[in-house]
Design a protein around this motif. Structure first.
Motif, mmCIF file in Angstrom:
data_model
loop_
_atom_site.group_PDB
_atom_site.id
_atom_site.type_symbol
_atom_site.label_atom_id
_atom_site.label_comp_id
_atom_site.label_asym_id
_atom_site.label_seq_id
_atom_site.Cartn_x
_atom_site.Cartn_y
_atom_site.Cartn_z
ATOM 1 N N VAL A 1 21.439 56.778 19.445
ATOM 2 C CA VAL A 1 20.945 57.326 18.179
ATOM 3 C C VAL A 1 20.886 58.852 18.292
ATOM 4 N N VAL A 2 21.583 59.538 17.373
ATOM 5 C CA VAL A 2 21.612 60.999 17.338
ATOM 6 C C VAL A 2 20.734 61.468 16.183
ATOM 7 N N HIS A 3 19.821 62.362 16.467
ATOM 8 C CA HIS A 3 18.876 62.886 15.467
ATOM 9 C C HIS A 3 19.653 63.518 14.310
ATOM 10 N N TYR A 4 19.106 63.349 13.077
ATOM 11 C CA TYR A 4 19.799 63.880 11.897
ATOM 12 C C TYR A 4 19.954 65.400 11.939
ATOM 13 N N GLY A 5 19.098 66.084 12.639
ATOM 14 C CA GLY A 5 19.211 67.533 12.713
ATOM 15 C C GLY A 5 20.214 68.019 13.731
ATOM 16 N N ASP A 6 20.798 67.105 14.539
ATOM 17 C CA ASP A 6 21.766 67.493 15.570
ATOM 18 C C ASP A 6 23.190 67.241 15.091
ATOM 19 N N ASP A 7 24.123 67.899 15.769
ATOM 20 C CA ASP A 7 25.540 67.800 15.403
ATOM 21 C C ASP A 7 26.118 66.486 15.946
ATOM 22 N N VAL A 8 26.474 65.560 15.038
ATOM 23 C CA VAL A 8 27.016 64.264 15.452
ATOM 24 C C VAL A 8 28.373 64.425 16.132
ATOM 25 N N GLY A 9 29.219 65.348 15.598
ATOM 26 C CA GLY A 9 30.540 65.559 16.186
ATOM 27 C C GLY A 9 30.453 66.012 17.625
ATOM 28 N N GLU A 10 29.549 66.949 17.901
ATOM 29 C CA GLU A 10 29.384 67.422 19.276
ATOM 30 C C GLU A 10 28.859 66.303 20.172
ATOM 31 N N ASN B 1 15.862 56.971 11.860
ATOM 32 C CA ASN B 1 15.611 58.003 12.861
ATOM 33 C C ASN B 1 16.869 58.739 13.294
ATOM 34 N N GLY B 2 18.025 58.429 12.704
ATOM 35 C CA GLY B 2 19.221 59.157 13.077
ATOM 36 C C GLY B 2 20.488 58.350 12.852
ATOM 37 N N THR B 3 21.609 58.920 13.266
ATOM 38 C CA THR B 3 22.924 58.291 13.164
ATOM 39 C C THR B 3 23.222 57.539 14.460
#
Length: 285
Positions: free
Chosen positions: A184-193, A224-226
């Motif tokens: 799970v990647v936080h919505y405020g962080d860059d998913v591509g990276e 909570n995220g992607t």
């Protein structure tokens, strides 16, 4: 007195023959039992050393050889005392039919054991799970029972019919297994990276197979995220080592790269006419 002596003299040869038969019968029985055990051990060693024989059938094959020799030994002992073996076999056949009707469940276990050995859905050393809720590594498939050893080192003994009638999930039959880990990647962080870092980390792991190549893709959204799915293939023997290590490395490297923990986020709205409050507020659960 003379008559008693004469009677004993007449019976002496009969006692001698009876004693001789007892000694010979005991000798035949001892040699037969010893030979059956010796032949059983030899068959087990020979079958274990052969690469063409499945280890699963060895215990049943050994038991069959041992009891065939013992049955012939018992027949030879009875024949020594003048018992008609032909009529004895007929009586045993009738008794076997009656016993078979009385022990239908036992015969089901025998037939199920034979089917397990012929079709071989499980083999010695494979890790399997049954639809009945039992799982473990197969230790032995016998004439009546199947033995498993679960992950805690506990032996589980099941009737062959229970194993045969269950849906069997075999985790060891294939050489490779697929591993999926949701990150799970936080919505405020860059998913591509995050995907690039995860993909590089998985491809560089020594336990990950490169064919088929690992795949890292975004798969769903949560509160909570992607969710980014990390999919990789590994040797079946390395599956758990890879799984545990990836869970550890993903959390460690993502934290070192500055990615925030996927803490669930809630938005709170103030009611109209209520006390002064911020229009929106983010709070962590």
């Amino acid at each position: 007195m003379q008559e008693a002596y004469n009677g004993l003299a007449e019976l002496a040869p009969r006692f001698f023959d009876l004693g001789l038969n007892l000694i010979v019968a005991l000798l035949i029985l001892t040699l037969g039992w010893w030979a059956s055990a010796l032949l059983g051990r030899w068959v087990r060693r020979a079958a274990t050393r052969s690469t063409r024989i499945d280890p699963t059938i060895v215990p049943m094959f050994q038991a069959s050889v041992v009891w065939v020799v013992r049955i012939f030994t018992i027949i030879a002992v009875l024949a020594r005392f003048g018992v008609q073996t032909a009529s004895l076999i007929a009586v045993l056949g009738a008794a076997g039919l009656a016993i078979g009707l009385a022990l239908q469940g036992t015969l089901q276990n025998i037939s199920a054991g034979i089917m397990l050995l012929i079709l071989r859905p499980i083999r010695t050393g494979e890790y399997v799970a049954l639809s009945s809720g039992t799982d473990g590594t197969v230790a032995e498939v016998g004439l009546f029972l199947t033995r498993l050893v679960n992950g805690e080192g506990i032996h589980i003994t099941l009737p062959n019919s229970t194993v045969w009638n269950a849906t069997i999930t075999n985790y060891s039959r294939n050489v490779t297994r697929r591993l999926d880990i949701p990150v799970v990647v936080h919505y405020g962080d860059d998913v591509g990276e995050a995907i690039q870092r995860l993909e590089a980390m998985v491809k560089a792991h020594p336990l990950v197979n490169q064919d088929p190549a690992p795949v890292v893709k975004a798969m769903e959204y949560r509160d909570n995220g992607t969710v980014v799915n990390v999919r990789a293939w590994a040797q079946a023997a390395n599956y758990w080592d890879l799984r545990w290590d990836l869970f550890h490395q993903i959390r460690k490297q993502m934290g070192e790269a500055g990615f925030r923990p996927p803490i669930p986020v809630r938005e709170i709205q103030a009611k109209e006419g209520g006390p002064a409050a911020p229009a929106a507020q983010h709070a962590a659960d």
